[in-house]
Write an enzyme that holds these catalytic residues in place. Structure first.
Site, PDB file in Angstrom:
ATOM      1  N   GLY A  11       0.826  -1.205   0.000  1.00 26.40           N
ATOM      2  CA  GLY A  11       0.000   0.000   0.000  1.00 26.40           C
ATOM      3  C   GLY A  11       0.858   1.252   0.000  1.00 26.40           C
ATOM      4  O   GLY A  11       1.883   1.309   0.668  1.00 26.40           O
ATOM      5  N   ARG A  72       1.065  -5.071  -5.717  1.00 20.74           N
ATOM      6  CA  ARG A  72       1.200  -6.286  -4.929  1.00 20.74           C
ATOM      7  C   ARG A  72       1.608  -7.414  -5.881  1.00 20.74           C
ATOM      8  O   ARG A  72       1.144  -7.481  -7.014  1.00 20.74           O
ATOM      9  CB  ARG A  72      -0.100  -6.606  -4.202  1.00 20.74           C
ATOM     10  N   ASP A 103       5.052  -4.951   6.317  1.00 24.17           N
ATOM     11  CA  ASP A 103       5.599  -6.252   6.696  1.00 24.17           C
ATOM     12  C   ASP A 103       5.698  -7.222   5.528  1.00 24.17           C
ATOM     13  O   ASP A 103       6.653  -8.003   5.430  1.00 24.17           O
ATOM     14  CB  ASP A 103       4.801  -6.859   7.853  1.00 24.17           C
ATOM     15  N   THR A 125       4.074   2.695   5.703  1.00 22.69           N
ATOM     16  CA  THR A 125       2.692   2.224   5.811  1.00 22.69           C
ATOM     17  C   THR A 125       1.922   3.141   6.748  1.00 22.69           C
ATOM     18  O   THR A 125       2.446   3.550   7.796  1.00 22.69           O
ATOM     19  CB  THR A 125       2.619   0.773   6.332  1.00 22.69           C
ATOM     20  N   ASP A 127      -0.485   2.260   8.516  1.00 20.95           N
ATOM     21  CA  ASP A 127      -1.095   1.471   9.596  1.00 20.95           C
ATOM     22  C   ASP A 127      -0.356   1.558  10.930  1.00 20.95           C
ATOM     23  O   ASP A 127      -0.931   1.243  11.976  1.00 20.95           O
ATOM     24  CB  ASP A 127      -1.184   0.001   9.180  1.00 20.95           C
ATOM     25  N   ASP A 129       1.824  -0.443  12.059  1.00 24.93           N
ATOM     26  CA  ASP A 129       1.688  -1.793  12.629  1.00 24.93           C
ATOM     27  C   ASP A 129       2.984  -2.592  12.645  1.00 24.93           C
ATOM     28  O   ASP A 129       2.954  -3.824  12.771  1.00 24.93           O
ATOM     29  CB  ASP A 129       0.604  -2.578  11.876  1.00 24.93           C
ATOM     30  N   ARG A 171      -5.693  -1.915   9.213  1.00 27.77           N
ATOM     31  CA  ARG A 171      -5.689  -3.383   9.254  1.00 27.77           C
ATOM     32  C   ARG A 171      -6.036  -3.855  10.673  1.00 27.77           C
ATOM     33  O   ARG A 171      -7.062  -3.477  11.212  1.00 27.77           O
ATOM     34  CB  ARG A 171      -4.351  -3.940   8.777  1.00 27.77           C
TER      35      ARG A 171
END
Length: 319
Positions: A11, A72, A103, A125, A127, A129, A171
């Protein structure tokens, strides 16, 4: 080492361009050649490598998205595909690869390193995360995008005396919802790291109405999801008009904040230094405001620590 390549994968995130710029210009400053790989790992296996110079990265620090594009690539899970990628890098004379992504992108870099490719990862990212770093490139910009949106939604929910349920990205990480909820004064924050009882939520909304509260803002992380269903349930139980808003990919776009531009510049500069030091299979991050590099295997294996203190603060301030 004479030549490095850069790719962005997964992303997109605001600040990726600032990271590309930092890597390219730091490398050139140190006498290295630079090539950009279009469309991530998919572009790598298709041989989409283009030489870059200082001018290639002019006027991009303020731009969202990624000038290298991203995609992707499920094919990259196959060992024979990764072996082909390693051979392509060798054919182009590339000594090291800088991967900017999350990741999944780091996993690709880790597997390439086992094939003899020197790799280093930068956390790009929204996120937030990745456990090894306090902040990822793009998180702060996405956070401010969410905050701007909920400020506007609060205006209309106040005017109509509604409950507004807002679903944000992230996510399975609730950081975007948590930080935006605290910054935006949300009445409730629903995140994967903490359970919630929708009947208790409805009770709180009704109690607030008795006390004269005319509107409510509820943030829901996508890891919990179901903003539309939750809005319908709240309206059914409380009788208060309730609307759901799913912000979606608007959170990924926009000009990066100063924080993300500086973060990307610091991390991108360090990525080249790490490669010049002869290291490989590393990831660059920020910990206690210090730029660090970690082993990629250890970084991916780290368990993310949720900020319980900030969540407790959010509960106290929402009452």
């Amino acid at each position: 080492m004479k030549k490095i390549a850069i790719l962005t994968s997964g992303g997109d995130a605001p600040g990726m361009n600032a990271a590309i710029r930092a890597v390219a210009r730091t490398a050139i400053h140190n006498g290295l050649e630079v090539v950009g790989i279009q469309r991530g790992y998919a572009g790598l296996i298709n041989g989409e490598l283009t030489p870059m110079d200082r001018r290639s990265v002019s006027d991009i620090i303020q731009r969202g998205g990624t000038v290298l594009r991203t995609a992707r690539c499920l094919e990259f899970k196959k060992e024979e595909v990764r072996e082909r990628a390693a051979k392509i890098l060798k054919t182009y004379g590339v000594d090291a690869l800088v991967v900017i992504g999350g990741d999944g992108s780091f996993t690709g870099a880790k597997l390439l390193s086992k094939l003899g490719v020197k790799t280093v990862g930068l956390p790009g990212t929204i996120d937030n995360d990745l456990a090894y770093t306090d902040f990822t490139i793009g998180f702060d910009t996405a956070l401010n995008t969410v905050l701007d949106a909920i400020n506007k939604l609060r205006d209309t929910s106040t005017s109509h005396e509604r409950v507004s349920v807002v679903e944000v990205m992230g996510r399975n990480c609730g950081d975007l919802a948590l930080y935006a909820g605290v910054a935006g004064g949300a009445e409730s924050i629903i995140i994967p790291e903490k359970g919630f009882d929708r009947d208790e939520l409805c009770r709180q909304i009704l109690e607030g109405k008795k006390d004269g509260k005319m509107h409510n803002l509820i943030l829901v992380a996508e890891g919990v999801g179901g903003a539309d269903d939750l809005a319908k349930y709240i309206e059914e139980i409380t009788g208060i008009e309730t609307r759901a808003t799913i912000l979606g990919h608007i959170q990924r776009g926009g000009s990066p904040t100063a924080f993300d531009r500086v973060l990307a510049s610091r991390l991108g500069h360090r990525a080249v230094e790490v490669l010049l030091e002869g290291k490989t299979a590393r990831v660059i991050g920020l910990r206690n405001n210090q730029v660090i590099d970690d082993d990629i295997d250890e970084a991916l294996a780290m368990e993310r620590k949720f900020d319980d203190q900030l969540f407790k603060i959010s509960e106290a301030l929402s009452n």
